[in-house]
Design a protein around this motif. Structure first.
Motif, mmCIF file in Angstrom:
data_model
loop_
_atom_site.group_PDB
_atom_site.id
_atom_site.type_symbol
_atom_site.label_atom_id
_atom_site.label_comp_id
_atom_site.label_asym_id
_atom_site.label_seq_id
_atom_site.Cartn_x
_atom_site.Cartn_y
_atom_site.Cartn_z
ATOM 1 N N GLU A 94 0.849 -1.191 0.000
ATOM 2 C CA GLU A 94 0.000 0.000 0.000
ATOM 3 C C GLU A 94 0.884 1.239 0.000
ATOM 4 O OE1 GLU A 94 -2.341 -0.494 3.406
ATOM 5 O OE2 GLU A 94 -3.660 -2.000 2.526
ATOM 6 N N GLY A 95 0.543 2.166 -0.865
ATOM 7 C CA GLY A 95 1.298 3.401 -0.942
ATOM 8 C C GLY A 95 0.625 4.518 -0.172
ATOM 9 N N LEU A 96 0.996 5.754 -0.521
ATOM 10 C CA LEU A 96 0.411 6.908 0.148
ATOM 11 C C LEU A 96 -1.017 7.141 -0.330
ATOM 12 C CD1 LEU A 96 3.426 9.375 -0.045
ATOM 13 C CD2 LEU A 96 2.574 8.244 2.001
ATOM 14 N N ARG A 115 -0.062 6.479 5.153
ATOM 15 C CA ARG A 115 0.077 5.111 4.689
ATOM 16 C C ARG A 115 -0.902 4.211 5.437
ATOM 17 N NH1 ARG A 115 4.513 4.147 1.576
ATOM 18 N NH2 ARG A 115 6.105 5.776 1.542
#
Length: 768
Positions: free
Chosen positions: A670-672, A683
């Motif tokens: 998972e990214g920003l 995050r």
């Protein structure tokens, strides 16, 4: 006198004949139990019970046959006989002695195998009589209200000769009434959901220090419903001296982690029958294209299984197809036509159910997030025979009691061999025949080859094979006959073009299947290589042996011509077309020819290196295997090895894909993401404040009250919140004497309030 002797002889002969037909595990000792226990029904003295049980055990030793509950150390023989239990089932025979010894057990058994009595009979033996001590001594957690009521009913019948008290607490009922029930100090709690138990712990400041025996019934279903956080929270509040039991139909990885964390050296008990394919099951695999799977499903239902339809017009659409069952109605449905269809996602469930309803079939469907009331209605319709077809996902099929049926269809092929065994295990039970039909596309062929290695069966392709096929012991792959299959393809395409609702469902299911393919694991690398070789074979497009009688000589020639076209691979590239035999070839053709010569040399060298490394690896593996065998023999001679729960659980772990595809997507990194509350990039998944997962209770789905009350409880107890303020050793008693710091702090606060209240009012500032 002679007549009496003859009667006795005839009765002895009949009894001996009955004993001959019974196996060692199925000895019928109910008559001897009834004769011996008739004396004890009048007087309930404990000495007579011991004498009777010893006498029965002595009789069993003489006959060298064991099979009664009394041989396991259980004493409520009257209730067991009144309930009608004569001989323990296999799961009861394996688990009851372990539970009586006080060990933690993880039992794998399907619905109807007798696992309810497997944990209730030892529980009643351990509790024995009602205790005046306040607090529950046994807790049974169930995933649904129906299962909780069913378990409570069985417990009431088995405990009718005791003074033990029990209560049932389910979510959705009045809390005030449940407070009154719990105030009556019952010994056993039958809870429908962990959320309600967690709610009661908070509202009543309930302690679980008195719990001696806790059962997680249908534990895999509890984790599927999202109670993982609640279960860990409940496990944290239980005493270390309790005995924990888990009973489940399957064993997902999350349940294994839970058992390793919450159970003390558990013993895994599973029936070998549940991990094998029945010898009465006949299987058939059909190779189809992805866009022809709907037509293939209709062909199997109408031509092979012959499921009755409710409209006459639907059977006339098939054209050249047979119309033998078109006059049948849904009211004449039989158990021979009961079919369950497994699909990958819940979007496929809705799409396939709508398509089959348009064709004229009576269809029920179930998926993971379906409402409980709708789920119950559709299951009852399928059980009662009002519908012939049930469309489900793997998640939905694991939590429901599906009756014994004849046919299983795998619309989407599985990515795990264990899940395939679980799917087809719905049929061919109790000595009855069963049929399993699977649709396999070219992308799913490697998973079929993995299944072949897992089952250890031979692979037969097409009807041109000289070997005689055996549908109970072989994996047979083939195509549908085009003459009778094409009308179903045209009907499905026509409906997709004409009905907008069906077309939109089809598009959604296609998008869902793409996400499903991204989340599923890959097959073995060797299976992909074998799949390419098999698809290049000429007999891969042969008709399945089931339809060999429908194929004539012209059809065989037509299939051979089509296979030659589909397997044709040109040697030239687009730059070399027309340059063969032409001396004045173009510049592009000459460049491609030089490039092919250079690349072919590298390919040959790579193949030689690869073959030599494989030979070296094979020789090294042979030496290692010989050394391992020698070490194993030495270790077996020195000490007897014992497998642990972790090693045994790895063999039977079976995880299914989520039918809503939330788990598969969340596995990715998972990214920003933008958080509207914090007005910043953060995050994580964003579940709760500061990315903390909230605990769900019955009262508040957001669990805000739970966190507040938990903090209050921990402050009141002066610890970590594991014990309440009343009657606990860790609690701090209210002390009226205050320290100098507390008095000074209180005076400061009082002075601030006085100064604040003494400020001049601003109400008359702007008055003229």
């Amino acid at each position: 006198m002679t007549k009496d002797v003859e009667r006795e002889r005839s009765s002895d002969e009949s009894d001996s004949s009955k004993d001959e037909h019974l196996t060692e595990n199925e000895m019928d000792i109910s008559n001897s139990l009834v004769k011996e226990l008739e004396i004890d029904l009048s007087s309930g003295e404990q000495e007579e019970d011991v004498f009777i049980s010893k006498q029965i055990q002595a009789k069993n030793r003489k006959k060298k046959k064991s099979g009664g509950f009394q041989s396991m150390g259980t004493k409520p023989q009257q209730a067991i006989l009144h309930k009608g239990y004569k001989v323990p089932t296999p799961i009861q025979r394996k688990t009851i002695p372990l539970i009586m010894d006080g060990r933690d057990v993880v039992g794998m058994a399907r619905t109807g195998s007798g696992k309810t009595a497997a944990f209730l009979i030892p529980m009643l033996e351990k509790l024995k009589v009602h205790s005046a001590k306040v607090g529950a001594r046994a807790i049974i957690l169930s995933p649904s209200r129906e299962l909780a009521f069913q378990t409570r009913k069985v417990c009431a019948e088995l405990s009718k000769y005791t003074d033990l008290r029990s209560c049932i607490v389910v979510g959705g009922d009045s809390l005030e009434e449940q407070f009154e029930i719990i105030a009556g100090n019952p010994d056993m709690y039958f809870l429908a959901t962990p959320g309600r138990l967690l709610h009661l712990i908070v509202e009543m400041e309930m302690e679980l220090r008195t719990v001696e025996y806790i059962v997680f019934d249908e534990a895999d279903r509890l984790f599927e419903l999202g109670f993982s956080v609640q279960l860990h929270e409940i496990l944290y509040k239980l005493p270390h001296s309790r005995q924990t039991l888990l009973f489940s139909a399957t064993l997902p990885k999350s349940l294994v982690d839970f058992a390793k964390a919450g159970l003390q050296e558990p013993t895994l008990v599973r029936l070998d029958v549940d991990t094998k394919i029945s010898s009465d099951l006949e299987m058939a695999f059909f190779s189809v294209k992805q866009d022809e799977k709907e037509a293939a499903l209709l062909y199997i239902l109408h031509e092979v299984i012959k499921v009755p339809i409710i409209t006459k017009s639907a059977s006339e659409i098939a054209g050249n197809a047979s119309n033998n069952d078109s006059s049948r109605t849904g009211e004449q449905s039989s158990a021979l036509h009961q079919t369950i269809i497994f699909v990958s996602t819940k979007h496929h469930v809705e799409y396939i159910a709508q398509l089959l309803s348009l064709y004229g079939y009576q269809t029920s469907y179930i998926y993971g997030s379906l409402d409980q009331t709708a789920r119950k209605i559709k299951i009852n319709n399928f059980r009662c025979g009002r519908t012939n077809i049930l469309v489900v996902t793997d998640i939905a099929a694991r939590g429901i009691d599906i009756p014994v049926l004849e046919n299983v269809v795998n619309y989407d092929f599985v990515d795990s061999s264990k899940i395939f065994v679980h799917r087809v295990g719905r049929t061919a039970r109790a000595g009855r025949r069963g049929f399993a039909y699977s649709l396999v596309t070219s992308e799913e062929l490697p998973y079929l080859l993995d299944l072949q290695l897992f089952l250890g069966r031979r692979l037969l392709i097409g009807s041109s094979n000289t070997l005689t096929p055996d549908y109970t012991s072989d994996i047979i792959v083939g195509c549908f006959p085009h003459a009778s299959f094409d009308p179903y393809v045209e009907w499905a395409k026509e409906k997709l073009r004409g009905i907008l609702n069906l077309k939109s469902l089809c598009e959604v299911s296609k998008n869902g299947y793409k996400l499903f393919c991204k989340s599923r694991p890959s097959a073995a690398p060797e299976s992909y290589k074998r799949a390419k070789e098999i698809m290049m074979m000429n007999n891969y497009v042969d008709v399945h042996p089931l339809f060999a009688s429908q194929v004539d000589a012209n059809e065989k020639n037509r299939l051979g011509f089509l296979s030659s076209i589909s397997n044709f691979r040109p040697q030239e590239t687009i730059f070399e077309i027309g340059s063969r035999g032409n001396r004045k070839a173009s510049l592009a053709a000459r460049i491609m020819k030089q490039h092919r010569e250079a690349v072919s040399k590298k390919v040959k060298a790579h193949r030689l290196d690869h073959s030599s490394t494989i030979e070296n690896l094979d020789s090294a593996n042979e030496e290692e295997s010989k050394n391992d065998e020698i070490k194993k023999r030495k270790s077996d001679d020195m000490v007897e090895t014992r497998t642990s729960f972790v090693e045994e659980s790895q063999k039977v772990v079976m995880d299914t894909r989520d039918d809503e595809l939330t788990n598969g997507i969340s596995r990715k990194k998972e990214g920003l993401r933008w958080d509207n509350k914090k007005k910043n990039f953060v995050r994580g998944s964003g579940i709760g404040s500061d990315n903390k997962k909230l605990i769900k209770t019955e009262s508040d789905p957001l669990a805000k009250d739970y966190e507040k009350k938990k903090r209050k409880l921990s402050k009141r107890s002066g610890g970590d919140g594991l014990s309440s303020g009343k009657g606990s050793s860790n609690s701090k008693l209210n002390n009226e004497l205050r320290t100098a710091e507390q008095i000074h702090k209180q005076r400061k606060l009082k002075e601030k309030r006085r100064v604040k209240n003494a400020r001049p009012s601003r109400k008359g500032k702007f008055k003229r």
